[in-house]
Scaffold this motif. Structure first.
Motif, mmCIF file in Angstrom:
data_model
loop_
_atom_site.group_PDB
_atom_site.id
_atom_site.type_symbol
_atom_site.label_atom_id
_atom_site.label_comp_id
_atom_site.label_asym_id
_atom_site.label_seq_id
_atom_site.Cartn_x
_atom_site.Cartn_y
_atom_site.Cartn_z
ATOM 1 N N VAL A 296 0.794 -1.140 -0.133
ATOM 2 C CA VAL A 296 0.147 0.054 -0.072
ATOM 3 C C VAL A 296 0.885 1.280 -0.152
ATOM 4 N N LYS A 297 2.071 1.222 0.569
ATOM 5 C CA LYS A 297 2.876 2.423 0.432
ATOM 6 C C LYS A 297 3.294 2.685 -1.006
ATOM 7 N N ASN A 298 3.812 1.473 -1.727
ATOM 8 C CA ASN A 298 4.032 1.775 -3.026
ATOM 9 C C ASN A 298 2.985 2.375 -3.809
ATOM 10 N N LEU A 299 1.558 1.778 -3.544
ATOM 11 C CA LEU A 299 0.420 2.394 -4.201
ATOM 12 C C LEU A 299 0.387 3.678 -4.032
ATOM 13 N N LEU A 300 0.690 4.409 -2.714
ATOM 14 C CA LEU A 300 0.412 5.864 -2.506
ATOM 15 C C LEU A 300 1.078 6.406 -3.260
ATOM 16 N N PHE A 310 -2.315 7.471 -16.386
ATOM 17 C CA PHE A 310 -3.861 7.459 -16.206
ATOM 18 C C PHE A 310 -4.055 8.892 -15.424
ATOM 19 N N SER A 311 -5.431 9.025 -15.382
ATOM 20 C CA SER A 311 -5.831 10.351 -14.718
ATOM 21 C C SER A 311 -5.456 10.902 -13.714
ATOM 22 N N GLY A 312 -4.739 12.010 -13.603
ATOM 23 C CA GLY A 312 -4.495 12.542 -12.191
ATOM 24 C C GLY A 312 -5.354 12.837 -11.262
ATOM 25 N N ARG A 316 -5.767 11.538 -7.608
ATOM 26 C CA ARG A 316 -5.937 12.291 -6.316
ATOM 27 C C ARG A 316 -7.100 11.907 -5.471
ATOM 28 N N ARG A 317 -7.969 11.512 -6.003
ATOM 29 C CA ARG A 317 -9.222 11.116 -5.219
ATOM 30 C C ARG A 317 -8.875 9.598 -4.644
ATOM 31 N N LEU A 318 -8.354 8.741 -5.153
ATOM 32 C CA LEU A 318 -7.922 7.493 -4.670
ATOM 33 C C LEU A 318 -6.707 7.715 -3.776
ATOM 34 N N SER A 319 -5.901 8.578 -3.671
ATOM 35 C CA SER A 319 -4.999 8.973 -2.650
ATOM 36 C C SER A 319 -5.574 9.162 -1.613
#
Length: 902
Positions: A296-300, A310-312, A316-319
């Motif tokens: 999950v750290k790499n994903l963030l 892909f969409s910035g 941001r929303r997923l972050s």
């Protein structure tokens, strides 16, 4: 064309070409520059491979040779890490090419390792120019030079030919048959009697030791001892502002450029060596999700990358979702994905879904197929190929080279994957090894040289004439390349020498480096400043040979040395002033107990709704309340995952909620340990994936043990007291006189056998006794407010308690039975406590109405009006640190904003 050549000219010369009286076709070049000029003259060109691609080709040659010689010297290491070993042996091979070994005939007897490499060479050369490195290009040029015609008027060598690699000695002899080749060395004869001139004479001519004049009499030679290169950079930036304009010598200029920029000056130009900027990190980060469990750290980190395939907006929303609930299979994550793909245009919808399936799909197994991995990296390479070239994308010039490097990494990985069957399973460990072997740091432009910036020369050997003042920013350090052919043993060295190979002697290389360093010292005619940092970018500085000669010649170095503890007087020897004035440590001022005169707060402190937790913050920590609500200041300066302790609270709350909602619908449900554990594991996947990382296994095991035991205690308390689950995480609100509307979620709402409400507030805490103290000291605001909300709704008697999920304790004022129940005797009744809360809220709002905010963490309680009025005005007491000071709010996310570090 006139060519000036020295290996030291690779990164610029002094004086600058534009400031010299050069002819239009006059060039100063290093080794690579000379190669390209001569190749152009001879019409030689090809599309050469990068080192990473060459390593893959060499790996195949090594693999093929092993089939015929299973005992080759590299076999065991090669099995462990094929690509890393291939890169290392390829570097050896290139050095041997420059020495001429690969041109030896097959019947020459060579030691075993060299014989093996000679045999591998035949296999490698089947690749033709695709396998060419710089050494091959030099050899090809040398082979064709006798028949070539050159339009070169003269080649001027600025080093002694005898000190260069033997290959260049031979090459220059060949060139002398085509054009004029002459040596032109930088030489000077010091004439003055200053400290600097005397030292220069001693270095050139030898002689007795020198006793130098003190700095007060002669400042021509200064040793500047500093803590590190950051202190040196800041000090010199100050001097530049004051008019100091030396020639700076500095091999690694990143820190100095940062200091210049921070001081409002222009950057002098720098390259970041061994760098892995964020664009390059995409090579690793896009692999997130290829294997389970997800890091999950790499994903963030992926979602926060400056450029994404892909969409910035989606990133941001997923972050934000990940920060609130660190998992990927929760409701909010799915809602964001659904909203993103739910668009009217079918082509756009398909495009978005494809991007998500390619880069944000998550594999459920610990292995994955070659085909799946290849598809993700092929898509990344396609994006990298086009992104920096599209006009709609604003990509800095220095970032484009990072994209080119990333494209090469992708191409090399795809080449490796193409050699494997599509359906072959690859483990995460194996894939990580493949990645590590290819993911090498690069050298990238950090700052481009800006107009009117200080003159910085990377290499002292690139000085071609004197200047008034020289400042050597890292006198005792610097990047040094290793000695060629250092991997050879004595027998191998002797064999190559006997067979006529040109081996670069260690003595020649050391002599050349010494001469280049000496040129930096001779370059100064008036003043030489030698900066000696104790630490350079975190590493202890190491002296070189010329520094050793200084120690041998100078009798009294202390008389010409400025130590860091004398920094306040340094500027008198330069032209500026210094910010660095160290003295006795100065204690930081204690934070003020109050902020006053905040007019904007006077009309904006009443909110439409409050919650039990916000009211507790308003009373205990009004500064945090004002910052969080009226001021809307977020404590999260960067997007970061909550710490593991907070994640424990989130995930255990979610697991209890599911258990209790099941009990609400099925009161007779039995929850065995295995079932409870399964629910916890599901909630971890939804909202606490960090616990899946190997380094957190102990934390996970400990949390699971605590949780299983606590849930069993909670279930026993429910059964023993004939309680029924009404709901979990249930929303309630109520209007409370003199406070207003209060709303919030009750963690667990139960009812007793008489239908009376029971509210348990669930906590995961470091200190269990904290909640016992809250009840005992009449600071259990949340329980009192939950009680009042349910009393208004039902008109019945309400019981409450804190249930601690970390140790299975129920702290309460009431007579519950069962293991884990701890009854606390409070002096006041709940009605009295509610009145305390009302009085306290009104007191704080009265302060706000006057524009006053108590910010008294760590202040003496006696200095706070609220504390002094607590008894007379019947207020909720403030939390103390046990030393009669107001307790620091360690749960605040505004610590940095408040100037605190803890």
């Amino acid at each position: 064309m006139i060519i000036h050549f020295s290996p030291a000219f690779a990164e610029g010369i002094y004086p600058l070409p534009e400031e010299s009286n050069l002819k239009p076709d006059e060039r100063f070049v290093g080794e690579a520059g000379l190669l390209m000029l001569l190749e152009r003259e001879m019409g030689l060109s090809a599309e050469y491979s990068g080192n990473e691609e060459r390593a893959l080709l060499y790996k195949k040659a090594l693999e093929t040779y092993l089939e015929s010689d299973g005992e080759a010297f590299y076999r065991n290491s090669f099995i462990q890490d094929e690509l890393a070993v291939s890169e290392k042996i390829l570097s050896w091979r290139d050095e041997l090419v420059m020495a001429g070994m690969m041109n030896l005939s097959d019947d020459v007897e060579l030691p075993p390792r060299l014989h093996t490499m000679h045999c591998v060479e035949k296999l490698y050369r089947q690749n033709g120019v695709l396998g060419y490195g710089m050494a091959d290009r030099w050899q090809a040029l040398s082979d064709l030079l006798p028949e070539a015609e050159l339009s070169v008027e003269k080649i001027i060598l600025h080093d002694k030919a005898s000190l260069l690699h033997p290959f260049f000695g031979t090459l220059l002899e060949q060139l002398s048959n085509k054009t004029v080749v002459e040596e032109q060395l930088f030489e000077m004869e010091p004439e003055g009697s200053s400290n600097l001139n005397r030292l220069q004479k001693a270095l050139l001519n030898g002689g007795e030791k020198l006793t130098l004049n003190a700095l007060e009499e002669d400042d021509s030679l200064i040793f500047l001892k500093v803590k590190d290169n950051y202190v040196a950079g800041d000090f010199m930036a100050d001097q530049i502002k004051g008019g100091y304009k030396p020639l700076f010598l500095n091999d690694d200029n990143v820190v100095f450029d940062n200091c210049l920029i921070a001081s409002g000056l222009n950057a002098s130009g720098s390259v970041n060596y061994s760098s892995t900027p964020q664009i390059l990190q995409l090579f690793k980060l896009v692999s997130t999700g290829l294997f389970s469990p997800v890091n999950v750290k790499n994903l963030l980190s992926l979602l926060q990358a400056p450029y994404l395939p892909f969409s910035g907006f989606l990133a941001r929303r997923l972050s934000n979702c990940l920060v609130e609930q660190p998992g990927i299979n929760n409701r909010k994550w799915r809602e964001i994905i659904t909203e993103y793909t739910d668009v009217e245009d079918p082509d756009e919808a398909k495009k978005r879904k494809t991007a998500l399936e390619t880069f944000l799909s998550f594999h459920e197994n610990e292995t994955n197929t070659v085909s799946n991995i290849r598809n993700r990296y092929r898509a990344l390479k396609q994006w990298v190929d086009q992104y920096p070239h599209l006009d709609v994308n604003e990509v800095k010039e220095e970032e484009k080279e990072q994209f080119y490097y990333l494209e090469g990494l992708c191409a090399n990985l795809l080449s490796e994957l193409d050699s494997l069957p599509d359906d072959e399973e690859v483990s995460e460990i194996r894939f990580s090894r493949m990645m590590e072997a290819m993911y090498k740091p690069g050298a990238f432009q950090y700052f481009r040289k800006q107009k009117d910036s200080p003159l910085v020369l990377r290499h002292p050997g690139a000085v071609t004439s004197q200047t008034t003042s020289v400042c050597w920013l890292n006198w005792q350090g610097g990047r040094q390349t290793g000695h060629p052919l250092s991997f050879l043993n004595k027998r191998e060295w002797e064999s190559l020498t006997q067979n006529g190979c040109g081996l670069y002697s260690f003595g020649s290389l050391v002599h050349l480096r010494y001469r280049h360093q000496l040129m930096g010292v001779l370059a100064a005619s008036r003043q030489l400043v030698l900066v000696v940092p104790e630490v350079v970018s975190g590493e202890v500085s190491a002296p070189h040979a010329l520094a050793g000669d200084f120690d041998a010649i100078i009798e009294n170095p202390g008389d010409v040395t400025l130590d860091h503890d004398q920094m306040e007087s340094w500027h008198q020897y330069f032209t500026g002033t210094s910010r660095q004035m160290p003295g006795e440590p100065v204690a930081l001022p204690k934070p003020a107990a109050y902020l006053e005169g905040i007019e904007a707060l006077q009309a904006n402190y009443l909110r439409q709704h409050e919650s039990p937790s916000s009211l507790e913050e308003l009373i205990q920590n009004p500064f945090d309340w004002v910052a969080n609500y009226p001021a809307h200041i977020s404590g999260m300066g960067t997007v970061a995952l909550p710490d593991l302790f907070r994640q424990k609270g989130l995930v255990t709350h979610a697991a209890v909620e599911e258990i209790m909602k099941t009990m609400k619908d099925h009161p007779e449900a039995v929850f065995e340990e295995a079932k409870i554990s399964q629910i916890l594991q599901e909630k971890i996947d939804e909202g606490a994936l960090e616990f899946r990382l190997p380094e957190n296994r102990f934390e996970l095991h400990e949390m699971e043990g605590q949780f299983l035991a606590s849930v069993q205690v909670l279930l026993d308390i429910i059964r023993e007291n004939n309680l029924r689950v009404v709901d979990a995480e249930i929303f309630k609100d109520a209007d409370i006189d003199s406070i207003g509307n209060v709303k919030g979620f009750l963690d667990l709402l139960l009812s007793d056998e008489h239908g009376n409400p029971v509210v348990f507030d669930l906590k995961w805490t470091f200190k269990s006794k904290k909640y016992a103290s809250k009840i005992e000291e009449e600071r259990d605001l949340q329980l009192i407010l939950y009680r009042e909300m349910m009393r208004q709704e039902t008109g019945k008697e309400v019981k409450t308690g804190y249930f601690l999920l970390n140790d299975g304790k129920l702290y309460t004022r009431y007579d519950f039975t069962g293991m884990g129940v701890v009854k606390i005797n409070a002096q006041s009744e709940e009605e009295e406590m509610l009145n305390r809360i009302v009085q306290s809220v009104q007191y704080r709002r009265g302060e706000f109405a006057r524009g006053v905010v108590e910010a008294g963490e760590e202040s003496s309680l006696n200095a706070l009006a609220y504390h002094n009025d607590s008894e007379d005005k019947f207020l909720v007491p403030l939390e103390s640190d046990g030393k009669n000071n107001k307790r620091t709010n360690y749960y605040s996310n505004l610590a940095l904003f408040k100037g605190k570090i803890y």
